[in-house]
Enzyme design. Structure first.
Site, PDB file in Angstrom:
ATOM      1  N   ASP A 128       0.863  -1.177   0.000  1.00  0.00           N
ATOM      2  CA  ASP A 128       0.000   0.000   0.000  1.00  0.00           C
ATOM      3  C   ASP A 128       0.904   1.232   0.000  1.00  0.00           C
ATOM      4  O   ASP A 128       2.135   1.138   0.029  1.00  0.00           O
ATOM      5  CB  ASP A 128      -0.937  -0.022   1.212  1.00  0.00           C
ATOM      6  CG  ASP A 128      -2.224   0.765   0.968  1.00  0.00           C
ATOM      7  OD1 ASP A 128      -2.224   1.655   0.095  1.00  0.00           O
ATOM      8  OD2 ASP A 128      -3.215   0.503   1.665  1.00  0.00           O
ATOM      9  N   GLU A 186      -9.840   6.544   4.794  1.00  0.00           N
ATOM     10  CA  GLU A 186      -8.554   6.335   5.448  1.00  0.00           C
ATOM     11  C   GLU A 186      -8.411   7.241   6.677  1.00  0.00           C
ATOM     12  O   GLU A 186      -9.387   7.578   7.342  1.00  0.00           O
ATOM     13  CB  GLU A 186      -7.404   6.498   4.442  1.00  0.00           C
ATOM     14  CG  GLU A 186      -7.512   5.515   3.288  1.00  0.00           C
ATOM     15  CD  GLU A 186      -6.312   5.522   2.381  1.00  0.00           C
ATOM     16  OE1 GLU A 186      -5.451   4.644   2.561  1.00  0.00           O
ATOM     17  OE2 GLU A 186      -6.233   6.390   1.483  1.00  0.00           O
TER      18      GLU A 186
END
Length: 754
Positions: A303, A515
Site C-alpha cells: 500500500d 482512510e
C-alpha cells in the site's frame, strides 16, 4: 449498430470459452514468454518492474500536464513497471485518461525491451476516477443487497468502464473484516461476516476478471488488504491489531482463500501491524502463508509508502534501505513507493551486495510480467472508444439504480408511516439532504470525494429526487444543521418550517472521508445533528430518519423518537432516486444490515458473538440474576419490507450425520403481504457445544428471492463438513461430535454429528 455490437459480444464470449478450454496451454505459452523476457533483462530493468510511482510525480507542479522529461526519467532511467493514481486536481474523462496512457506508452515504447507500464487505479464503486462513469453503492451497500448477481454485474460494468479509460488494473475488492465499527474504512468492506464477505468478494472478482483479464472488457483485480487490517484496537486507521493466529485463521484467512480460488490476480498488503509485526515485514504471512500455504501465484503489492513506513512509522527498520530489505525478503513483489526512486536505488545496492538473492527478484518480476501478459498489455494499452458504446449508458445507470434500491435498508417503520403519500406536504431537512458528496463518500472523483457535487451535478440529491417525485410544491426544505458545527438558527428554521408539513424526512450522516482523515474519537453521530433531531421530535410529527453514513454512528439518544429509520449507507450517484422511490412505495425495500448497528459505544458485540458477550451480572441484585447486555440498536441481517414474509416447513434430510455427510435443507417462504417483494433468506448455524467456545450463531448460506403477493417458494440449501468446522488451538480445522442447530427466520432444526 445494435447488431454489430451483439455480434461483437458473441465473438468475445466465444473467445472466452475457447480460452477456458485452452487455459493450460496459454499458461504454458505465457510462462515461456516470461522466462525468455526475464533472461534478457538487466538487474536495473528487473528492479524497475518492481517499482510503482504515483502519476503526480510526472506532472508539472500544481498542473494536470505530464512532463515528458519526468516520464522519461521514471520509465527510461529507472525502468518503472507501474503507475497509479489520478492527475491533478481530479478525475479526467475517458478521453482524458486515454491521452494520459498514450503519453505513457510513447515513452515506454522507446525503452530497450518495450515493456508496457501497468496502470492501477482505485475503482472502488465503479470507474470512480473517470468522469461520466457509472457509480454504484460503496461496498458496504453492495453487501446489504445480499445479492451476489448485483455485485458481479456492478464489477463487470466497472471493469468495462475502467478499460474504456485504458486502465487494466483495479485496487478492489476490499476484503477486510472490520472488528471495530469506528474504523474509517468499514464502508469499503462487505461488513462484519466472513461468509457474506467471501461470497461477495468472489462475485466481485468474477465480475472484474470474467475468466480472461486479457479481454478488452475486463481488468485484473487486487484483493486487499492482506491481512487483519480492519481489526485495529483503537478503531483508527493504520493502527496496531492484536489477533491470535487461531482467530486470524478462522475468520480472516478464509476470505482470502475464497478470493484466490476465484482467481484474483493480485493482492495489496495491509498497512497495519499484527501482534507487533507490520504485515509488510512478515515473511511468515506473505511468503509462508499467502504464497506457499494458500498457493497465491499473483502479484503482491504494497500500500501507499508502506515500505518507507517500516522505517519512519513502525520503527522496525533503522533506515529506508533496511526497510526495503525486510519487505522484499518478506515477499513483496511491487513497492507503491510512490513519490521517488529510493526503492530502486536501495534495492539495487542490496542485490549487488548479496543481501537479497537474485532468485527473490526473479520471482517478483516473473509474477509482474505474467500479469502484464495475461492482461495483453504487450498488444497495446490504449482503448478504442468505439468499442465502449455503453460507457455511462442508461443500461448501466439502471443497474446502478437497481443496486442502490436493493441496498437501502428499512430498519424501522412504526405504524406503517412509510410509504408516503405524494399529495402530503413533507419537510426535508438535515445536512445530507442536498448533497451528492453525502451519497457517494470517498474514492469518488478524488481521494476524499470532495468534488462530487461539482462533478455529478447532473445527478439527483435526495432533495432533488423527492422534488422530482412529488413536485416541488409538496417538498419543503431547509438545511436544519451542519454536519459538525452547531447552528441554532438553522434548527429554528427547520422547526418553523416543519409546522407546515405533515411529516418530516430527516437526513443525517457523516462528512466525506476515507482512510486516516476519517478517524473519529466518538462513535456517536455529531452533536449538531442530535440537537436537530431532538428539536424536531418535540413537534410530535412523524419523522423518517434517513442515514447517509459509511459506518454505524450511534443514534440511541433519539432513535426512539423516530417513526421510521432507513439506512442508505453510501448508495452512489443513483441513490437519491432509489431512496425517493422507496419512500413513496414505488420500490419495496429489501436491503439487510451487513453489520450490527451498536446502541452504546462500549457495547460493540458482533452478531456472531460468544455466549458470554450476551450476559452481564447485575451486582445490585441480591439473587445475582443475569441481565442481557447484548442490545444492538439493530442486529446484523435486519431489514424490513412493505410486505410480510412467512417461513414454514423447515426440513432437513438427516437428523444424524457422520464425518463425511452433507445435509440438505429446505424451507417454504411465502409473501403474505399485498405487494411483490424481495426477501433475503439467511441460514444460520450454531454449534451448541465445542472445545473452543462456540459462536451464538454464524451465517452459512443466503439466497435472495423475489415473491409476488401470496406467492410461495421453496428455498434449498446444502451444508457440508467445512461448515461445521472451527480452528482449534493446534491451528487445525476440526469438527467435533455433538448437536448443531440450523436457524432460518423464526424456525430451527437440530441434527447430530456422530
Amino acid at each position: 449498430m445494435k447488431n454489430t455490437i451483439t455480434l461483437l459480444y458473441s465473438f468475445i464470449l466465444c473467445c472466452s470459452v475457447a480460452f477456458g478450454q485452452n487455459s493450460s496451454d496459454k499458461n504454458t505459452i505465457i510462462g515461456k514468454k516470461v522466462s525468455d523476457l526475464l533472461a534478457k533483462m538487466t538487474l536495473e530493468e528487473k528492479i524497475g518492474q518492481m517499482t510503482q510511482i504515483t502519476l503526480g510525480t510526472f506532472e508539472d507542479k500544481g498542473k494536470p500536464d505530464l512532463v515528458e522529461t519526468k516520464l522519461a526519467e521514471g520509465i527510461q532511467k529507472y525502468h518503472i513497471g507501474s503507475i497509479l493514481n489520478t492527475p491533478y486536481p481530479y478525475a479526467p474523462t475517458a478521453k482524458g485518461w486515454n491521452d494520459i496512457m498514450t503519453a505513457i506508452s510513447k515513452v515506454s515504447n522507446k525503452t530497450r525491451l518495450k515493456i508496457p507500464v501497468l496502470y492501477g487505479i482505485d475503482a472502488i464503486h465503479g470507474a470512480s476516477y473517470t468522469q461520466g462513469a457509472t457509480l454504484f453503492p460503496q461496498q458496504i451497500g453492495m453487501a446489504a443487497t445480499f445479492n451476489t448477481e448485483i455485485v458481479k454485474k456492478g464489477a463487470e460494468i466497472s471493469a468495462y468502464e475502467t478499460r474504456a479509460s485504458s486502465i487494466p488494473w483495479v485496487f478492489s475488492p476490499d476484503l477486510d473484516l472490520p472488528r471495530n465499527p469506528a474504523w474509517s474504512r468499514i464502508w469499503e468492506s462487505f461488513g462484519e461476516d466472513v461468509y457474506l464477505t467471501s461470497r461477495m468478494g468472489e462475485a466481485m472478482i468474477s465480475g472484474f476478471e470474467g475468466g480472461d483479464i486479457g479481454s478488452k472488457y475486463h481488468v485484473a483485480s487486487c484483493m486487499k488488504h492482506f491481512i487483519g487490517y480492519g481489526s485495529t484496537t483503537t478503531g483508527k486507521d493504520r493502527t496496531p491489531s492484536i489477533i491470535p493466529e487461531r482467530v486470524l485463521r478462522q475468520f480472516d484467512l478464509p476470505i482470502y482463500q475464497a478470493a484466490i480460488k476465484a482467481g484474483a490476480k493480485s493482492v495489496m498488503i495491509s498497512s497495519g501491524e499484527i501482534n507487533g509485526t507490520p504485515v509488510h515485514a512478515s515473511k511468515y504471512l506473505i511468503t509462508d502463508v499467502l504464497k506457499k500455504e494458500l498457493g497465491f501465484p499473483g502479484v503482491v503489492v504494497t500500500d501507499w509508502k508502506d515500505i518507507i513506513y517500516l522505517h519512519t512509522r513502525h520503527k522496525v527498520a533503522e533506515s529506508n534501505r533496511e526497510a526495503v530489505k525486510i519487505a522484499v525478503l518478506a515477499g513483496i513483489d511491487m513497492s507503491m513507493v510512490p513519490e521517488n526512486y529510493s526503492f530502486c536505488i536501495d534495492l539495487l545496492d542490496l542485490v549487488n551486495k548479496g543481501e537479497i538473492p537474485m532468485s527473490r527478484i526473479d520471482d517478483a518480476v516473473s509474477r509482474i510480467l505474467k500479469m502484464k501478459m495475461e492482461l495483453n498489455l504487450f498488444e497495446g494499452t490504449i482503448a478504442d472508444s468505439k468499442l465502449y458504446p455503453k460507457f455511462g449508458s442508461p443500461e448501466f445507470i439502471k443497474e446502478a439504480y437497481n443496486a442502490a434500491a436493493e441496498s437501502i435498508t428499512l430498519l424501522k417503520n412504526k405504524n406503517a408511516v412509510l410509504p408516503l403519500n405524494k399529495n402530503e406536504k413533507i419537510l426535508v431537512t438535515g445536512p445530507t439532504a442536498n448533497s451528492m458528496v453525502s451519497l457517494n463518500g470517498g474514492w469518488t472523483y478524488t481521494w476524499q470525494g470532495d468534488k462530487t457535487d461539482e462533478l455529478a451535478g447532473d445527478k439527483f440529491t435526495i432533495l432533488e429526487a423527492l422534488q422530482n417525485k412529488a413536485g416541488a410544491a409538496n417538498i419543503l426544505y431547509t438545511k436544519g444543521a451542519d454536519l459538525m458545527l452547531e447552528n441554532d438558527q438553522e434548527i429554528e428554521n427547520a422547526v418553523t418550517l416543519a409546522k407546515d408539513a405533515s411529516k418530516i424526512i430527516l437526513c443525517l450522516g457523516e462528512k466525506n472521508y476515507t482512510e486516516t482523515p476519517g478517524d473519529i474519537s466518538s462513535l456517536y453521530i455529531s452533536a449538531s445533528q442530535i440537537k436537530l433531531a431532538l428539536a424536531l421530535s418535540k413537534l410530535n410529527k412523524p419523522i423518517v430518519l434517513v442515514l447517509n453514513e459509511g459506518r454505524p454512528r450511534i443514534i440511541s439518544d433519539f432513535e426512539d423518537k423516530m417513526d421510521a429509520v432507513i439506512q442508505c449507507y453510501l448508495p452512489g450517484n443513483e441513490g437519491g432516486r432509489a431512496l425517493a422511490d422507496i419512500l413513496y412505495g414505488d420500490v419495496n425495500p429489501s436491503g439487510r444490515l451487513p453489520y450490527n448497528y451498536p446502541r452504546y459505544p462500549n457495547s460493540l458485540e458482533k452478531y456472531n458473538r460468544k455466549y458470554t458477550e450476551s450476559l452481564a451480572t447485575d451486582e445490585q441484585n441480591d439473587d445475582a440474576k443475569y441481565q442481557r447486555s447484548y442490545q444492538p440498536q439493530f442486529e446484523f441481517g435486519t431489514g424490513l419490507s412493505y410486505s410480510t414474509f412467512t417461513y414454514a416447513n423447515l426440513k432437513i434430510d438427516k437428523t444424524e450425520i457422520n464425518a463425511t455427510d452433507e445435509i440438505a435443507i429446505s424451507i417454504d417462504v411465502t409473501n403474505t403481504g399485498k405487494l411483490a417483494g424481495k426477501e433475503s433468506v439467511l441460514l444460520y448455524l450454531s454449534d451448541l457445544y465445542a472445545s473452543i467456545t462456540p459462536e451464538v450463531k454464524a451465517l452459512k448460506r443466503f439466497e435472495k428471492i423475489n415473491l409476488a403477493a401470496n406467492e410461495t417458494k421453496t428455498v434449498h440449501f446444502t451444508l457440508n463438513q467445512k461448515d461445521l468446522q472451527f480452528v482449534n488451538n493446534d491451528l487445525k480445522w476440526v469438527s467435533e461430535k455433538g448437536t448443531f442447530k440450523i436457524t432460518i427466520g423464526n424456525l430451527s432444526q437440530q441434527f447430530l454429528l456422530k
